[in-house]
Design an enzyme around this catalytic site. Sequence first.
Site, PDB file in Angstrom:
ATOM      1  N   GLU A 274      -7.549  85.360 -18.197  1.00 30.43           N
ATOM      2  CA  GLU A 274      -6.870  85.243 -16.898  1.00 30.43           C
ATOM      3  C   GLU A 274      -5.354  85.326 -17.050  1.00 30.43           C
ATOM      4  O   GLU A 274      -4.641  84.399 -16.690  1.00 30.43           O
ATOM      5  CB  GLU A 274      -7.219  83.893 -16.251  1.00 30.43           C
ATOM      6  CG  GLU A 274      -8.693  83.599 -16.095  1.00 30.43           C
ATOM      7  CD  GLU A 274      -8.985  82.156 -15.636  1.00 30.43           C
ATOM      8  OE1 GLU A 274      -8.077  81.297 -15.699  1.00 30.43           O
ATOM      9  OE2 GLU A 274     -10.118  81.898 -15.217  1.00 30.43           O
ATOM     10  N   ARG A 277       1.372  85.385 -16.094  1.00 26.64           N
ATOM     11  CA  ARG A 277       2.756  85.607 -16.516  1.00 26.64           C
ATOM     12  C   ARG A 277       2.902  86.815 -17.445  1.00 26.64           C
ATOM     13  O   ARG A 277       3.791  87.644 -17.262  1.00 26.64           O
ATOM     14  CB  ARG A 277       3.242  84.348 -17.248  1.00 26.64           C
ATOM     15  CG  ARG A 277       4.730  84.326 -17.530  1.00 26.64           C
ATOM     16  CD  ARG A 277       5.094  83.110 -18.385  1.00 26.64           C
ATOM     17  NE  ARG A 277       4.622  81.864 -17.833  1.00 26.64           N
ATOM     18  CZ  ARG A 277       5.278  81.134 -16.922  1.00 26.64           C
ATOM     19  NH1 ARG A 277       6.432  81.546 -16.465  1.00 26.64           N
ATOM     20  NH2 ARG A 277       4.770  80.007 -16.484  1.00 26.64           N
ATOM     21  N   ARG A 313      12.086  78.833 -10.341  1.00 24.22           N
ATOM     22  CA  ARG A 313      11.788  78.435 -11.722  1.00 24.22           C
ATOM     23  C   ARG A 313      12.929  77.651 -12.390  1.00 24.22           C
ATOM     24  O   ARG A 313      12.675  76.624 -13.011  1.00 24.22           O
ATOM     25  CB  ARG A 313      11.379  79.634 -12.581  1.00 24.22           C
ATOM     26  CG  ARG A 313      10.097  80.322 -12.074  1.00 24.22           C
ATOM     27  CD  ARG A 313       9.537  81.325 -13.074  1.00 24.22           C
ATOM     28  NE  ARG A 313       9.052  80.649 -14.269  1.00 24.22           N
ATOM     29  CZ  ARG A 313       9.680  80.608 -15.419  1.00 24.22           C
ATOM     30  NH1 ARG A 313      10.811  81.251 -15.583  1.00 24.22           N
ATOM     31  NH2 ARG A 313       9.179  79.945 -16.428  1.00 24.22           N
ATOM     32  N   CYS A 344      21.453  74.309   0.268  1.00 24.18           N
ATOM     33  CA  CYS A 344      22.162  73.036   0.235  1.00 24.18           C
ATOM     34  C   CYS A 344      21.420  72.001  -0.596  1.00 24.18           C
ATOM     35  O   CYS A 344      20.883  71.016  -0.063  1.00 24.18           O
ATOM     36  CB  CYS A 344      22.397  72.551   1.657  1.00 24.18           C
ATOM     37  SG  CYS A 344      23.313  73.788   2.573  1.00 24.18           S
ATOM     38  N   GLU A 345      21.344  72.257  -1.879  1.00 30.69           N
ATOM     39  CA  GLU A 345      20.743  71.345  -2.849  1.00 30.69           C
ATOM     40  C   GLU A 345      21.531  71.516  -4.137  1.00 30.69           C
ATOM     41  O   GLU A 345      21.815  72.654  -4.538  1.00 30.69           O
ATOM     42  CB  GLU A 345      19.286  71.733  -3.175  1.00 30.69           C
ATOM     43  CG  GLU A 345      18.319  71.721  -2.022  1.00 30.69           C
ATOM     44  CD  GLU A 345      17.794  70.326  -1.689  1.00 30.69           C
ATOM     45  OE1 GLU A 345      17.951  69.405  -2.526  1.00 30.69           O
ATOM     46  OE2 GLU A 345      17.247  70.175  -0.595  1.00 30.69           O
TER      47      GLU A 345
HETATM   48  C1  LIG Z   1      -1.949  79.755 -13.516  1.00 31.10           C
HETATM   49  C2  LIG Z   1      -3.268  80.029 -14.105  1.00 31.10           C
HETATM   50  C3  LIG Z   1      -3.483  81.153 -14.903  1.00 31.10           C
HETATM   51  C4  LIG Z   1      -2.381  82.093 -15.308  1.00 31.10           C
HETATM   52  O1  LIG Z   1      -1.509  81.484 -16.182  1.00 31.10           O
HETATM   53  P1  LIG Z   1      -0.335  82.314 -16.876  1.00 31.10           P
HETATM   54  O2  LIG Z   1       0.366  81.330 -17.707  1.00 31.10           O
HETATM   55  O3  LIG Z   1       0.507  82.865 -15.797  1.00 31.10           O
HETATM   56  O4  LIG Z   1      -0.986  83.388 -17.685  1.00 31.10           O
HETATM   57  C5  LIG Z   1      -4.749  81.392 -15.368  1.00 31.10           C
HETATM   58  N1  LIG Z   1      -5.776  80.545 -15.059  1.00 31.10           N
HETATM   59  C6  LIG Z   1      -5.602  79.442 -14.305  1.00 31.10           C
HETATM   60  C7  LIG Z   1      -6.751  78.575 -14.009  1.00 31.10           C
HETATM   61  C8  LIG Z   1      -4.343  79.144 -13.809  1.00 31.10           C
HETATM   62  O5  LIG Z   1      -4.171  78.041 -13.071  1.00 31.10           O
END
Ligand SMILES: *Cc1c(COP(=O)(O)O)cnc(C)c1O
Length: 414
Positions: A274, A277, A313, A344-345
Amino acid sequence: MEYFVRNENGSMMAEDVSVSSLASQYGTPLYVYSERSLREHFAEFDESAGDFPHLICYAVKANSNLSVLSLMASLGAGFDIVSGGELARVIRAGGDPSRVVYSGVAKTESEIAYALNAGILSFNVESEAEMERISKVAVSENITARVSVRVNPDVDAGTHPYISTGLKTNKFGVPVERAFTLYQRARDLPGIKIVGIDCHIGSQLTSLAPFEDALDRIVKLIIRLRNEGIVIEHIDVGGGLGVVYNEEVPPSRKSYMDAILNKIKGLNLKLICEPGRSMVANAGILISRCEYLKEGETVNFCIVDTAMNDMIRPSLYQAWMKIEEAELRDNVPDEVYNVVGPVCETGDFLGKERHLRVAAGDYLVMQGAGAYGFSMSSNYNSRPRACEVMVSGSKHRIIRKRETAEDLWRGEEL
Ligand SMILES: *Cc1c(COP(=O)(O)O)cnc(C)c1O
């Protein structure tokens, strides 16, 4: 490959287009993504898995623009989602729901019903109570729910505490021992079919060791489950592979995939990963315009038109993001600035103590902005959200219009 680099004249380019020309045409703040880099990042994951049965489920939350999702779908990606809204986006973008895995600790009954009816590949179940709820909804919808348990392997991902998710103090997943019991329970629940096992230990990991430690624990559990007659078809290793923002040295996508395959080969499992990033962060930049230079008592400010509502970030995680001039110039002095926005922070900054040669009106480029940039943006301070543009070679097109004042109060009543 780097896609946002300077040409010989000192102009920052987005593939074959100058960043300054994009900024003048579309205005700022402006997100720009490189299609070539997205294709290449996907291919690196996909090709590293080779013939091993696998599915790359792009984590939608990293960058949920429909055009990004549709590109991913066209490349054969599945999707990792964390809400009904993300599922709606995937479907709208032409993604295949049967390639969707659904993570998240707080799935509501209506979200579960929606995902069941869409026919998703797997719910990544994060608690005993959620398993019961999915069973109940599955029975009432008369659709079998395919489930994996998200195991919390209790490993320290060695990353920022806010993006670490695999420690026992985190809200995510179920500890190994309880996962074992939960699988036994799930086997007897109506409307439930066990298909996989899942973990996701954190984000921006720059070493393979935590992934490997987590996998060792998961593989042990898979074997115990199999001895109980509980069949696990797929292992979902989550996301989390780090990227270069500054001087990090994360493993390559290939060595990451090799390390995973090495741990699971011979187990007759299908691999799901998954990545979020790693797929999109360095496929995008955020362009700002310097509005004012302001001398402070102890520090100088470069005040830009981009704020924490556009890119949170730095404020949220103290993340260091590289900020560079769009055009190199030698007719202004190199000064140290805190690069701050209009919100304004006091926490509204993009970067601190940065060397820049900049004058009011110049464009600045933030690198690595493709992940958790626009997708985390808001309308705070009633700021219309930024425009997003996709570049492919020398072509470029808007993939999300800049918001207008009307967009700010859409849905509100007087
Ligand atoms: C956020 C997330 C990702 C992706 O994470 P990255 O660090 O962006 O690769 C994958 N799986 C789950 C369950 C997440 O919450």
